[in-house]
Scaffold this motif. Structure first.
Motif, short mmCIF file in Angstrom:
data_model
loop_
_atom_site.label_atom_id
_atom_site.label_comp_id
_atom_site.label_asym_id
_atom_site.label_seq_id
_atom_site.Cartn_x
_atom_site.Cartn_y
_atom_site.Cartn_z
N GLU A 146 19.10 3.05 9.89
CA GLU A 146 19.44 3.98 8.82
C GLU A 146 18.31 4.01 7.79
O GLU A 146 17.66 3.00 7.54
CB GLU A 146 20.75 3.55 8.14
N THR A 149 17.03 1.11 5.26
CA THR A 149 17.48 -0.21 5.69
C THR A 149 16.37 -1.01 6.38
O THR A 149 16.22 -2.21 6.16
CB THR A 149 18.67 -0.09 6.67
N ALA A 180 15.49 7.76 10.62
CA ALA A 180 15.60 6.66 9.66
C ALA A 180 14.31 6.45 8.87
O ALA A 180 14.22 5.52 8.07
CB ALA A 180 15.97 5.37 10.39
#
Length: 236
Positions: A146, A149, A180
């Motif tokens: 994500e 992250t 991401a």
């Protein structure tokens, strides 16, 4: 030896006293066979290149497989709980960071086959690493990276003829990492099969009829690429 909970694990630390001062540390995650000579050899190569390396143990002391069925059982038991995988990885990371020769702010991880999947999943879970390198590892995962992250830069080496990592997985990883906003480098070697870094792969393929093969050129190029990657992420 080190412990995670009540279980004892046996790792292998390698460093070269010819190199002065503190240096980056690299975790080495073994293939599905377990912590064997190949994993220790990779740690020795990293030590010779100026790093301190810890070939960690994901299964537990003495758990090394000689047969694919046994290896699969070890792997399934180890990965049945991703929090368990992370705890075992972090215990080894802490051990490495606390070593006298290591700059604890410069840590990377590289993994082979099963280990390649492990290091990618550690990146997906946001473990604080400068970089991860996956060699012929599974690229699909129930975990998905994500945005915001993933702290690590990611490098992947895969075989274009790897029956265990089909092109759909490769394309899926690229989409996942782009979405991401992860810094990804992916190299696919045409005609190269699974386990291409391991000189023992041909013997195993013949013994068990597995679609794997050593490839000297791919092994050399992936290692050279990894060394350049570490120069970039660790700096001077």
């Amino acid at each position: 030896d080190y412990k995670v909970g009540d279980t004892t694990f046996t790792g292998y630390l390698a460093w070269d006293d010819e190199h002065d001062g503190k240096r980056p540390g690299v975790l080495v995650v073994h293939e599905w066979w377990g912590h064997n000579e190949f994993a220790r050899d990779q740690a020795e190569k990293l030590a010779a290149s100026g790093f301190t390396a810890l070939a960690l143990d994901m299964y537990g002391s003495g758990k090394v497989a000689d047969h694919p069925k046994e290896a699969e059982a070890f792997m399934k038991a180890a990965t049945s709980n991703m929090d368990q995988v992370k705890a075992r990885f972090l215990a080894a990371k802490e051990l490495l960071q606390n070593h006298d020769t290591v700059n604890d702010q410069k840590i990377a991880a590289q993994g082979y086959c099963f280990g390649g999947a492990v290091v990618l999943n550690m990146a997906r879970m946001g473990v604080d690493l400068d970089g991860v390198v996956s060699y012929h590892g599974a690229l699909g995962s129930p975990l998905q990276a994500e945005a915001g992250t993933v702290k690590a830069r990611v490098q992947v080496y895969t075989g274009g003829a790897d029956a265990m990592v089909p092109s759909e997985q490769v394309a899926g990883l690229v989409r996942e990492m782009q979405n991401a906003e992860v810094d990804l480098t992916l190299v696919s070697f045409p005609g190269v099969k699974h386990s291409f870094t391991n000189p023992n792969a041909d013997k195993v393929a013949e013994q068990f009829g597995m679609p794997i093969a050593y490839d000297e050129a791919a092994a050399r190029r992936s290692w050279q690429g990894t060394m350049r990657f570490y120069e970039e992420i660790f700096g001077e």
